[in-house]
Scaffold this motif. Sequence first.
Motif, mmCIF file in Angstrom:
data_model
loop_
_atom_site.group_PDB
_atom_site.id
_atom_site.type_symbol
_atom_site.label_atom_id
_atom_site.label_comp_id
_atom_site.label_asym_id
_atom_site.label_seq_id
_atom_site.Cartn_x
_atom_site.Cartn_y
_atom_site.Cartn_z
ATOM 1 N N PHE A 130 9.922 71.677 2.095
ATOM 2 C CA PHE A 130 10.927 72.743 2.043
ATOM 3 C C PHE A 130 11.129 73.240 0.607
ATOM 4 O O PHE A 130 11.231 74.443 0.363
ATOM 5 N N LEU A 131 11.156 72.309 -0.341
ATOM 6 C CA LEU A 131 11.299 72.695 -1.744
ATOM 7 C C LEU A 131 10.087 73.499 -2.214
ATOM 8 O O LEU A 131 10.231 74.484 -2.953
ATOM 9 N N LYS A 132 8.890 73.079 -1.790
ATOM 10 C CA LYS A 132 7.671 73.808 -2.156
ATOM 11 C C LYS A 132 7.686 75.207 -1.542
ATOM 12 O O LYS A 132 7.265 76.185 -2.179
ATOM 13 N N LEU A 133 8.163 75.310 -0.320
ATOM 14 C CA LEU A 133 8.250 76.604 0.351
ATOM 15 C C LEU A 133 9.199 77.532 -0.401
ATOM 16 O O LEU A 133 8.869 78.690 -0.677
ATOM 17 N N LYS A 134 10.368 77.017 -0.752
ATOM 18 C CA LYS A 134 11.347 77.832 -1.492
ATOM 19 C C LYS A 134 10.785 78.263 -2.845
ATOM 20 O O LYS A 134 10.970 79.412 -3.258
ATOM 21 N N ASP A 135 10.099 77.351 -3.503
ATOM 22 C CA ASP A 135 9.537 77.677 -4.811
ATOM 23 C C ASP A 135 8.428 78.723 -4.683
ATOM 24 O O ASP A 135 8.335 79.643 -5.501
ATOM 25 N N LYS A 136 7.603 78.592 -3.653
ATOM 26 C CA LYS A 136 6.498 79.527 -3.451
ATOM 27 C C LYS A 136 7.004 80.935 -3.166
ATOM 28 O O LYS A 136 6.384 81.930 -3.572
ATOM 29 N N LEU A 137 8.152 81.037 -2.486
ATOM 30 C CA LEU A 137 8.664 82.343 -2.067
ATOM 31 C C LEU A 137 9.818 82.842 -2.926
ATOM 32 O O LEU A 137 10.457 83.834 -2.582
ATOM 33 N N LYS A 138 10.071 82.184 -4.049
ATOM 34 C CA LYS A 138 11.254 82.508 -4.849
ATOM 35 C C LYS A 138 11.251 83.934 -5.396
ATOM 36 O O LYS A 138 12.308 84.510 -5.636
ATOM 37 N N GLU A 139 10.066 84.504 -5.570
ATOM 38 C CA GLU A 139 10.014 85.869 -6.123
ATOM 39 C C GLU A 139 10.397 86.918 -5.078
ATOM 40 O O GLU A 139 10.715 88.052 -5.427
ATOM 41 N N PHE A 140 10.382 86.523 -3.806
ATOM 42 C CA PHE A 140 10.732 87.464 -2.743
ATOM 43 C C PHE A 140 12.220 87.317 -2.421
ATOM 44 O O PHE A 140 12.611 86.581 -1.505
ATOM 45 N N GLU A 141 13.045 88.022 -3.151
ATOM 46 C CA GLU A 141 14.490 87.862 -3.012
ATOM 47 C C GLU A 141 15.005 88.264 -1.638
ATOM 48 O O GLU A 141 16.041 87.769 -1.186
ATOM 49 N N ASP A 142 14.296 89.162 -0.970
ATOM 50 C CA ASP A 142 14.762 89.651 0.331
ATOM 51 C C ASP A 142 14.316 88.778 1.499
ATOM 52 O O ASP A 142 14.756 88.989 2.627
ATOM 53 N N VAL A 143 13.438 87.812 1.251
ATOM 54 C CA VAL A 143 13.004 86.918 2.333
ATOM 55 C C VAL A 143 14.101 85.896 2.608
ATOM 56 O O VAL A 143 14.580 85.228 1.697
ATOM 57 N N LYS A 144 14.492 85.792 3.874
ATOM 58 C CA LYS A 144 15.528 84.844 4.264
ATOM 59 C C LYS A 144 14.864 83.535 4.674
ATOM 60 O O LYS A 144 14.016 83.522 5.572
ATOM 61 N N ILE A 145 15.227 82.438 4.020
ATOM 62 C CA ILE A 145 14.660 81.133 4.355
ATOM 63 C C ILE A 145 15.752 80.276 4.994
ATOM 64 O O ILE A 145 16.765 79.970 4.367
ATOM 65 N N LEU A 146 15.541 79.914 6.253
ATOM 66 C CA LEU A 146 16.475 79.059 6.987
ATOM 67 C C LEU A 146 15.837 77.692 7.177
ATOM 68 O O LEU A 146 14.620 77.583 7.303
ATOM 69 N N ARG A 147 16.653 76.651 7.213
ATOM 70 C CA ARG A 147 16.138 75.305 7.483
ATOM 71 C C ARG A 147 16.962 74.681 8.597
ATOM 72 O O ARG A 147 18.187 74.560 8.492
ATOM 73 N N ASN A 148 16.292 74.314 9.688
ATOM 74 C CA ASN A 148 16.995 73.680 10.799
ATOM 75 C C ASN A 148 17.575 72.332 10.371
ATOM 76 O O ASN A 148 16.945 71.593 9.613
#
Length: 202
Positions: A46-64
Amino acid sequence: MITHDLIITTYNSYKYLKNIYYFINQNKSIYKNIICVDDHSDYNFFLKLKDKLKEFEDVKILRNKYNLGPSGSRNEGIKFSSSEYITFHDPDDHVFKSRGIYIKKIISEYKPNVLFHDFTLLDLPNKIKFSNKLEIHNGFLYLFKSIYVTPAFTCKREILLNEGCYNSKLRYAEDLDLYIRLKNKYKFFFIKEKLVKITNRK
């Protein structure tokens, strides 16, 4: 203007992080929202995913909070979405860069309740020749191989909510269950173009 969201689900998808990044980078301007739902993966992923997508401010990342399976994860994305249409995507799928534009053109022009497009398990050609190869499926086409698959599925969000979304009790064949319920009430529009390459999951 018709609004359109995309839902991506992940679960310990380490080997597909680059694929997710490139896909979002190519498609970020097409959708109102890209919603990434992580199905309670290892926290490291999850941390790697957030870091990989951090430049996309408009992408919503949810975690169950718990592992819900593909049905529950997609349902969380559907509930979070606020757009009229939703398209789905899996981390290991490969699509044409212009697929989202093509789908948006079809939903704007025809306003279908349920839309599918064709897919392939083989290498995609480099270019796609756009056409109006659109048909309506009045009969349900399932025999030995489904022509309806999740990465080729777009639907009105209101219909998904009205029909109870995916059955969260099912971890397999949840898509078939949903499509049968939808087919009892709605016509399926089908684009006869192979717009996605899916991994042959054995």
